[in-house]
Design an enzyme around this catalytic site. Structure first.
Site, PDB file in Angstrom:
ATOM      1  N   SER A   1      38.314  43.740  51.289  1.00  0.00           N
ATOM      2  CA  SER A   1      39.668  42.654  51.051  1.00  0.00           C
ATOM      3  C   SER A   1      39.951  43.338  52.613  1.00  0.00           C
ATOM      4  CB  SER A   1      40.163  43.059  49.662  1.00  0.00           C
ATOM      5  OG  SER A   1      41.287  42.536  50.099  1.00  0.00           O
TER       6      SER A   1
ATOM      7  N   TYR B   1      43.178  48.779  42.687  1.00  0.00           N
ATOM      8  CA  TYR B   1      42.354  47.996  43.899  1.00  0.00           C
ATOM      9  C   TYR B   1      41.876  47.811  45.147  1.00  0.00           C
ATOM     10  CZ  TYR B   1      41.551  42.819  45.950  1.00  0.00           C
ATOM     11  OH  TYR B   1      40.803  42.377  46.055  1.00  0.00           O
TER      12      TYR B   1
HETATM   13  P1  NAI Z   1      38.360  34.100  41.455  1.00  0.00           P
HETATM   14  O1  NAI Z   1      39.168  35.029  40.852  1.00  0.00           O
HETATM   15  O2  NAI Z   1      38.915  32.583  41.968  1.00  0.00           O
HETATM   16  O3  NAI Z   1      36.607  34.042  41.428  1.00  0.00           O
HETATM   17  C1  NAI Z   1      36.764  35.673  40.646  1.00  0.00           C
HETATM   18  C2  NAI Z   1      35.152  34.576  39.847  1.00  0.00           C
HETATM   19  O4  NAI Z   1      34.141  36.350  39.423  1.00  0.00           O
HETATM   20  C3  NAI Z   1      35.663  33.800  39.027  1.00  0.00           C
HETATM   21  O5  NAI Z   1      34.850  32.520  38.699  1.00  0.00           O
HETATM   22  C4  NAI Z   1      34.989  34.707  37.592  1.00  0.00           C
HETATM   23  O6  NAI Z   1      35.165  34.590  36.245  1.00  0.00           O
HETATM   24  C5  NAI Z   1      33.776  36.022  37.871  1.00  0.00           C
HETATM   25  N1  NAI Z   1      33.920  36.767  38.003  1.00  0.00           N
HETATM   26  C6  NAI Z   1      34.830  37.835  37.428  1.00  0.00           C
HETATM   27  N2  NAI Z   1      34.323  39.167  36.802  1.00  0.00           N
HETATM   28  C7  NAI Z   1      32.898  38.776  36.887  1.00  0.00           C
HETATM   29  C8  NAI Z   1      31.604  39.804  36.347  1.00  0.00           C
HETATM   30  N3  NAI Z   1      32.057  41.047  36.186  1.00  0.00           N
HETATM   31  N4  NAI Z   1      30.226  39.667  36.901  1.00  0.00           N
HETATM   32  C9  NAI Z   1      30.339  37.986  37.284  1.00  0.00           C
HETATM   33  N5  NAI Z   1      31.667  37.439  37.298  1.00  0.00           N
HETATM   34  C10 NAI Z   1      33.124  37.548  37.403  1.00  0.00           C
HETATM   35  O7  NAI Z   1      38.756  35.390  42.687  1.00  0.00           O
HETATM   36  P2  NAI Z   1      38.398  34.585  44.611  1.00  0.00           P
HETATM   37  O8  NAI Z   1      39.621  35.381  44.781  1.00  0.00           O
HETATM   38  O9  NAI Z   1      37.417  34.053  44.664  1.00  0.00           O
HETATM   39  O10 NAI Z   1      37.806  36.776  44.750  1.00  0.00           O
HETATM   40  C11 NAI Z   1      36.459  36.710  45.165  1.00  0.00           C
HETATM   41  C12 NAI Z   1      36.435  38.164  45.679  1.00  0.00           C
HETATM   42  O11 NAI Z   1      36.943  38.206  46.571  1.00  0.00           O
HETATM   43  C13 NAI Z   1      36.742  39.024  44.883  1.00  0.00           C
HETATM   44  O12 NAI Z   1      35.726  40.228  45.541  1.00  0.00           O
HETATM   45  C14 NAI Z   1      38.252  39.534  45.590  1.00  0.00           C
HETATM   46  O13 NAI Z   1      39.219  41.214  45.213  1.00  0.00           O
HETATM   47  C15 NAI Z   1      38.384  39.138  47.220  1.00  0.00           C
HETATM   48  N6  NAI Z   1      39.159  38.628  47.229  1.00  0.00           N
HETATM   49  C16 NAI Z   1      40.225  38.005  47.446  1.00  0.00           C
HETATM   50  C17 NAI Z   1      41.644  37.999  48.133  1.00  0.00           C
HETATM   51  C18 NAI Z   1      42.349  36.677  47.179  1.00  0.00           C
HETATM   52  O14 NAI Z   1      43.771  36.996  47.992  1.00  0.00           O
HETATM   53  N7  NAI Z   1      42.036  35.898  46.645  1.00  0.00           N
HETATM   54  C19 NAI Z   1      41.735  38.495  49.065  1.00  0.00           C
HETATM   55  C20 NAI Z   1      40.450  39.367  49.851  1.00  0.00           C
HETATM   56  C21 NAI Z   1      39.613  39.903  48.617  1.00  0.00           C
END
Ligand code: NAI
Length: 280
Positions: free
Chosen positions: A146, A159
């Site tokens: 991130s 985080y």
């Molecule tokens: P999201 O919540 O839309 O998707 C995350 C997915 O990971 C979900 O489908 C969830 O069920 C799955 N997940 C959560 N815990 C899990 C586990 N223990 N085992 C397997 N699957 C699991 O979130 P997003 O935004 O798409 O996040 C994806 C990555 O991007 C994360 O690592 C987040 O930290 C990173 N990120 C997100 C940003 C944002 O602003 N949305 C910015 C920078 C990084």
């Protein structure tokens, strides 16, 4: 996988939603077959149907990335059921958020963020890297960190600390693989604010943040947040170009370079932004 190619087999964790789902579809459009991993079975099946509709092979596994044994089992399953010596690309993307002041972050929240966001990446690398190195040929690990892993904002100490660790892990592993002469590269992805489900889980926000402020925060993410498919396209491009750091989404590149030039100016901007969303 030769330079410019993205074919072969790609495994994406957290593939049921947001950046993970968009990344799976972007790799499918680039010609890859997919293994999709998540804890949300129903949403995972929907993502799989979307990949199949693009004419690629796709398999799904419900696995918690924080569970080291389950991740090792997943690697064995990939070897025996997909019948490939190793993944071409591993995308360690699964993650959860946590917003709240340091003093309002209970130890359970620290442990949850640490287990999923850091140990999830460690478990993914430990499970798949030996085969990827052993099989030879060009392969790549993509870790989704991130912007908070490079420039910390207030009210996200857990985080930010853990995402800094993911950046450090990627840098160290990348050098180690070069030292060994392995053809496995590491790409660390640092997106700015992206509009996904990540902020929508109440459990990822400290109890001390009231409903009104929580609504203001989610509205801010919805208004300022970039699109997950923009991150996904940047990831596929980063793999094709063997990039080691991918900065993508609102504020990511400007803030990263500003912080390198002037820590004080970067801090002033972070504080202004925090006040705008109601953190005082
Ligand atoms: P999201 O919540 O839309 O998707 C995350 C997915 O990971 C979900 O489908 C969830 O069920 C799955 N997940 C959560 N815990 C899990 C586990 N223990 N085992 C397997 N699957 C699991 O979130 P997003 O935004 O798409 O996040 C994806 C990555 O991007 C994360 O690592 C987040 O930290 C990173 N990120 C997100 C940003 C944002 O602003 N949305 C910015 C920078 C990084």
């Amino acid at each position: 996988m030769r330079r410019g190619e993205c074919a072969g087999w790609v495994l994406v964790t957290g593939a049921a939603s947001g950046i993970g789902r968009a990344t799976a579809l972007a790799f499918a459009r680039a010609g890859a077959n997919l293994v999709l991993v998540d804890i949300d079975d129903r949403a995972l099946q929907k993502a799989c149907d979307e990949v199949l509709a693009l004419g690629r092979d796709c398999a799904t596994r419900v696995v918690n990335v924080a569970d080291a044994k389950a991740m090792a089992d997943l690697a064995r399953w990939v070897r025996s059921e997909i019948r490939i010596p190793a993944l071409d690309v591993l995308v360690n993307n699964a993650g959860i958020g946590y917003l709240g002041s340091f003093m309002d972050t209970p130890v359970e929240a620290w442990e949850r963020v640490l287990q999923v966001n850091l140990m999830g990446v460690v478990n993914g690398c430990r499970a798949f890297l030996p085969d990827m190195v052993g099989a030879g040929g060009e392969r790549r690990i993509v870790n989704v960190a991130s912007l908070a892993g490079l420039v910390a904002a207030p009210n996200m100490s857990a985080y930010a600390a853990v995402k800094h660790a993911v950046v450090g892990l990627g840098e160290s592993l990348c050098l180690e693989l070069k030292l060994k002469g392995a053809q496995v590269g590491v790409t660390t992805v640092c997106p700015g604010i992206i509009n996904t489900q990540i902020t929508k889980a109440r459990a990822s926000v400290a109890a001390s943040i009231g409903d009104a402020q929580y609504e203001r925060l989610t509205a801010y993410y919805a208004k300022q947040g970039g699109r997950p498919d923009v991150v996904a396209d940047a990831i596929v491009r980063g793999v094709r170009q063997r990039r080691e750091l991918v900065l993508v989404g609102p504020f990511a590149a400007p803030l990263y370079y500003l912080r390198r030039c002037s820590r004080r100016l970067a801090q002033r901007l972070m504080l202004q932004d925090a006040r705008r969303v109601g953190f005082v």
